[in-house]
Design a protein around this motif. Structure first.
Motif, PDB file in Angstrom:
ATOM      1  N   HIS A  92       0.819  -1.213   0.000  1.00 26.89           N
ATOM      2  CA  HIS A  92       0.000   0.000   0.000  1.00 26.89           C
ATOM      3  C   HIS A  92       0.855   1.266   0.000  1.00 26.89           C
ATOM      4  O   HIS A  92       0.456   2.294  -0.587  1.00 26.89           O
ATOM      5  N   ALA A  95       1.808   1.733  -3.564  1.00 25.90           N
ATOM      6  CA  ALA A  95       0.670   2.244  -4.330  1.00 25.90           C
ATOM      7  C   ALA A  95       0.449   3.728  -4.068  1.00 25.90           C
ATOM      8  O   ALA A  95       0.127   4.498  -4.987  1.00 25.90           O
ATOM      9  N   GLU A 105       0.557   6.794  -6.751  1.00 23.86           N
ATOM     10  CA  GLU A 105      -0.526   7.771  -6.851  1.00 23.86           C
ATOM     11  C   GLU A 105       0.013   9.191  -6.742  1.00 23.86           C
ATOM     12  O   GLU A 105      -0.400  10.089  -7.501  1.00 23.86           O
ATOM     13  N   ALA A 162     -11.025   4.895   1.435  1.00 25.06           N
ATOM     14  CA  ALA A 162     -11.622   3.982   0.461  1.00 25.06           C
ATOM     15  C   ALA A 162     -13.100   3.885   0.768  1.00 25.06           C
ATOM     16  O   ALA A 162     -13.536   4.180   1.896  1.00 25.06           O
ATOM     17  N   SER A 194     -14.326  -2.117  -9.285  1.00 25.21           N
ATOM     18  CA  SER A 194     -12.888  -2.201  -9.075  1.00 25.21           C
ATOM     19  C   SER A 194     -12.194  -1.965 -10.412  1.00 25.21           C
ATOM     20  O   SER A 194     -12.807  -1.470 -11.360  1.00 25.21           O
ATOM     21  N   SER A 195     -10.922  -2.312 -10.486  1.00 21.79           N
ATOM     22  CA  SER A 195     -10.159  -2.105 -11.718  1.00 21.79           C
ATOM     23  C   SER A 195      -9.070  -3.154 -11.811  1.00 21.79           C
ATOM     24  O   SER A 195      -8.749  -3.845 -10.836  1.00 21.79           O
ATOM     25  N   ALA A 230      -6.244  -2.464  -9.260  1.00 17.46           N
ATOM     26  CA  ALA A 230      -6.483  -2.985  -7.913  1.00 17.46           C
ATOM     27  C   ALA A 230      -6.298  -4.502  -7.877  1.00 17.46           C
ATOM     28  O   ALA A 230      -5.747  -5.045  -6.905  1.00 17.46           O
ATOM     29  N   SER A 273      -3.495  -6.321  -5.425  1.00 21.64           N
ATOM     30  CA  SER A 273      -3.893  -7.306  -4.413  1.00 21.64           C
ATOM     31  C   SER A 273      -3.327  -8.686  -4.733  1.00 21.64           C
ATOM     32  O   SER A 273      -2.833  -9.383  -3.836  1.00 21.64           O
TER      33      SER A 273
END
Length: 375
Positions: A151, A154, A158, A276, A283-284, A287, A291
């Motif tokens: 995370h 990520a 971003e 979130a 979702s995409s 993601a 995960s």
């Protein structure tokens, strides 16, 4: 019958042999540790589990509704269920209802297993018949590190792409949510693992020997129990496969529970901080990739650690020891009849019930030919 857990590399599995020798049972085949195993027992266990769960859910629902009315007033139930809007999972009352209702699967399933076997009931947890707390703790630590790094990476991506990061904003009732995230969410995850990686893996394993079937066949049931789009469902399916593989490969539910707990705790914590949307159903592929990457890395690290530490992955099961019936001969004391007063022309048989104590006794002569040694 005696059983024991076998270490990480305990030779080839021999869980399907018909000879009276010992058998090595992996996790999904532990139903065969029960000498009274029957193919239909998991089906009866499912019926009992469903009945117990329905009863517990009704009782919990009544208690929850009464408590909600006492705390929030008589209009609280109408506002939640009759307002025509979707349930807000970040409402502490809704959060507790949704998650704790799943926790009730634990006593329901354990009660059904206690009735139908195999025993000990702890075989649902691991090949040792108990929860291996040390291994669970190591798995939780590995999962926390992997998810924290994932995370954080990520978030850095971003920031590099957008130049900003979303600021956390605690929702109303934040501290109530934190208490339930710490106390209830881990139990909810353990409950789902008991059912989907415990009961279902061992049920399939009673009928099919190959682990691939036990791992993959329960995946659709777990996946379609979630309301997501295609990308979200794929992410759930990947997690189900990874958790099933870890359960089989490590001989217990500890790794799967750790993965599920950390995943859900972080997801709900992000929801409580407004980082979130826990109610989102879309979702995409990004993601999914993030995960899946974290879960596969976690699985690799856990399997590597388990192999290095020699974690038990199979259970050695010895068949029941049968009485040994010997041919006629002198009993205790060295003379025919063992001092029982029998005449020499009346054959007798020595019956030994087996260790640890083998006092034996003289049995009446059975009709037919004289007894012969049995091995």
């Amino acid at each position: 019958m005696t059983t024991r857990a076998a270490p990480w590399r305990q030779g080839p599995l021999d869980d399907h042999r018909t000879s009276p020798g010992p058998r090595l049972l992996p996790y999904h085949r532990l139903g065969h540790a029960d000498p009274e195993h029957r193919w239909w027992k998991p089906l009866v266990e499912l019926l009992l589990f469903g009945a117990f769960y329905v009863v517990l859910t009704i009782i919990f629902g009544i208690v929850w509704a009464v408590g909600l009315v006492v705390v929030r007033g008589e209009e609280a139930l109408d506002e939640i269920f009759l307002a025509g809007t979707e349930l807000d999972m970040m409402d502490p009352a809704i959060f507790f209802m949704l998650f704790f209702s799943l926790v009730l699967m634990i006593p329901a399933l354990l009660a059904a297993r206690a009735i139908m076997g195999p025993r000990p009931v702890g075989l649902l947890l691991s090949v040792t018949g108990r929860l291996r707390w040390g291994f669970l703790g190591r798995c939780l630590l590995v999962a926390l590190v992997v998810y924290a790094v994932g995370h954080a990476a990520a978030a850095l991506v971003e920031y590099a792409l957008l130049g900003t990061l979303t600021a956390p904003q605690p929702v109303e009732g934040f501290w109530w949510l934190i208490a339930m995230i710490v106390l209830v969410v881990p139990l909810q995850c353990a409950a789902e693992e008991l059912v989907f990686r415990g009961y279902l893996l061992q049920t399939v394993g009673r009928w099919l020997r190959r682990p691939v079937f036990a791992i993959l066949l329960p995946v659709p049931l777990f996946t379609f129990g979630h309301l997501y789009d295609a990308w979200g469902l794929l992410a759930v399916a990947v997690m189900a496969v990874v958790a099933g593989y870890l359960t089989w490969r490590t001989g217990g539910l500890e790794a799967a529970i750790a993965l599920h707990v950390v995943n859900n705790v972080i997801a709900t914590l992000f929801g409580a901080l407004s980082l979130a949307d826990p109610d989102a159903e879309e979702s995409s592929w990004v993601a999914l990739a993030i995960s899946a990457g974290m879960q596969l890395l976690f699985a690799w690290l856990v399997v590597r650690d388990a192999g290095r530490r020699g974690v038990e992955v199979t259970r050695t099961v010895h068949p029941p020891r049968l009485p040994v019936l010997l041919a006629p001969g002198p009993g205790p004391g060295g003379h025919p009849g063992g001092g029982s007063g029998r005449p020499d022309h009346e054959p007798a048989a020595w019956v030994c019930p087996g260790p640890p104590a083998c006092p034996g006794h003289w049995a009446e002569r059975a009709p037919g030919p004289a007894p012969q040694p049995l091995s």
